[in-house]
Design a protein around this motif. Structure first.
Motif, mmCIF file in Angstrom:
data_model
loop_
_atom_site.group_PDB
_atom_site.id
_atom_site.type_symbol
_atom_site.label_atom_id
_atom_site.label_comp_id
_atom_site.label_asym_id
_atom_site.label_seq_id
_atom_site.Cartn_x
_atom_site.Cartn_y
_atom_site.Cartn_z
ATOM 1 N N SER A 26 79.672 68.301 52.478
ATOM 2 C CA SER A 26 80.980 68.054 52.229
ATOM 3 C C SER A 26 82.168 67.636 53.126
ATOM 4 O O SER A 26 82.939 66.743 52.511
ATOM 5 C CB SER A 26 81.389 69.477 51.499
ATOM 6 O OG SER A 26 82.606 69.425 51.146
ATOM 7 N N LEU A 29 81.588 63.741 53.190
ATOM 8 C CA LEU A 29 82.044 63.123 52.058
ATOM 9 C C LEU A 29 83.755 63.009 52.116
ATOM 10 O O LEU A 29 84.211 62.147 51.556
ATOM 11 C CB LEU A 29 81.607 64.169 50.774
ATOM 12 C CG LEU A 29 80.046 63.657 50.417
ATOM 13 C CD1 LEU A 29 79.644 64.724 49.358
ATOM 14 C CD2 LEU A 29 79.840 62.141 49.994
ATOM 15 N N ILE A 41 79.909 58.693 40.318
ATOM 16 C CA ILE A 41 78.910 59.225 40.839
ATOM 17 C C ILE A 41 77.620 58.520 39.969
ATOM 18 O O ILE A 41 77.440 59.210 38.787
ATOM 19 C CB ILE A 41 78.630 60.475 41.392
ATOM 20 C CG1 ILE A 41 79.722 61.201 41.940
ATOM 21 C CG2 ILE A 41 77.216 61.044 42.061
ATOM 22 C CD1 ILE A 41 79.645 62.651 42.061
ATOM 23 N N ILE A 176 79.043 68.365 46.699
ATOM 24 C CA ILE A 176 79.897 67.522 45.803
ATOM 25 C C ILE A 176 80.757 68.413 44.910
ATOM 26 O O ILE A 176 82.128 68.097 45.109
ATOM 27 C CB ILE A 176 79.112 66.693 44.876
ATOM 28 C CG1 ILE A 176 78.163 65.741 45.541
ATOM 29 C CG2 ILE A 176 80.192 66.310 43.963
ATOM 30 C CD1 ILE A 176 77.391 64.738 44.755
ATOM 31 N N THR A 179 83.376 69.364 47.479
ATOM 32 C CA THR A 179 84.231 68.068 48.013
ATOM 33 C C THR A 179 85.248 67.999 46.874
ATOM 34 O O THR A 179 86.413 67.860 47.138
ATOM 35 C CB THR A 179 83.485 66.923 47.830
ATOM 36 O OG1 THR A 179 82.469 66.966 49.067
ATOM 37 C CG2 THR A 179 84.263 65.656 48.465
ATOM 38 N N GLU A 180 84.917 68.332 45.574
ATOM 39 C CA GLU A 180 85.809 68.150 44.544
ATOM 40 C C GLU A 180 86.665 69.326 44.817
ATOM 41 O O GLU A 180 88.211 68.769 44.437
ATOM 42 C CB GLU A 180 85.108 68.686 43.219
ATOM 43 C CG GLU A 180 85.729 69.165 42.010
ATOM 44 C CD GLU A 180 86.430 67.923 41.263
ATOM 45 O OE1 GLU A 180 86.830 68.648 40.149
ATOM 46 O OE2 GLU A 180 86.167 66.964 41.412
#
Length: 208
Positions: A26, A29, A41, A176, A179-180
């Motif tokens: 993360s 990213l 994605i 992910i 990361t969001e």
């Protein structure tokens, strides 16, 4: 399914056995993804092969969550694979002009690399492990090293342990999602400032 036997300085490598893997991935990213763009994605692979199901598994895991800064293509229900890749890429470009694509695919490599996940800059070449001629995908990519290459790749993929692929997919999906959350936080921190400066400009105009 792509193939990797060498690693470069333009890549970050994490291992599924590392308890901090999702956090590390993360972080990478967050550093490499453009903060101001929505990200497509592209989860490449098929549910008809255990080893090649890594991408669709990630896609399905992410599809179950309401992501705001990522758009997911490729799930177990609607896979993004060799037979429809060109058509689906055209669809992506139609829906997202000039898209920034993070491509996710399973990968074959050296035995010492199995269990690793590689984040790399640039596109990946889906189907290369099986000698398929498919268009490169992505400005950034994640490759999950699910098994070894070198002999009867079709059989190797069919005999890859589902547990290995599921564990890898779950940790990538978790990375992910982390990361969001970080990207949403950045948007929240910058948006109020933008709103304030815009309001101030409008106020100045109204009193002139």
């Amino acid at each position: 399914m792509n193939f990797k036997d060498k690693f470069s300085k333009e890549e970050k490598r994490v291992n599924t056995d590392d308890p901090t893997m999702s956090d590390l991935l993360s972080t990478y990213l967050q550093e490499w993804l453009p903060p101001s763009k929505d990200i497509v994605i592209a989860c490449i692979g098929t549910d008809r092969s255990t080893g090649d199901s890594f991408g669709p598994l990630v896609g399905s895991m992410l599809h179950d969550h309401a992501l705001e800064t990522f758009h997911i293509y490729g799930t177990l229900e609607k896979p993004l694979h060799a037979l429809n890749l060109k058509e689906r890429l055209a669809e992506i470009r139609k829906n997202h002009p000039n898209p920034y694509i993070l491509a996710i695919d399973a990968c074959l490599g050296k035995s010492s690399s199995v269990g690793s996940v590689v984040l790399g800059k640039g596109s990946l070449n889906p189907g290369s492990a099986l000698k398929k001629d498919l268009p490169p995908v992505g400005q950034l990519h994640i490759s999950g090293m699910v098994n070894v290459s070198g002999f009867m790749e079709h059989v190797v993929l069919q005999n890859t342990r589902l547990h290995v692929v599921m564990q890898m997919a779950a940790k990538v999906a978790a990375a992910i999602q982390l990361t969001e959350a970080k990207r949403k936080q950045v948007h929240m921190e910058t948006k109020p400032f933008h709103t304030f400066t815009t309001s101030s400009t409008n106020f100045k105009k109204s009193i002139q």
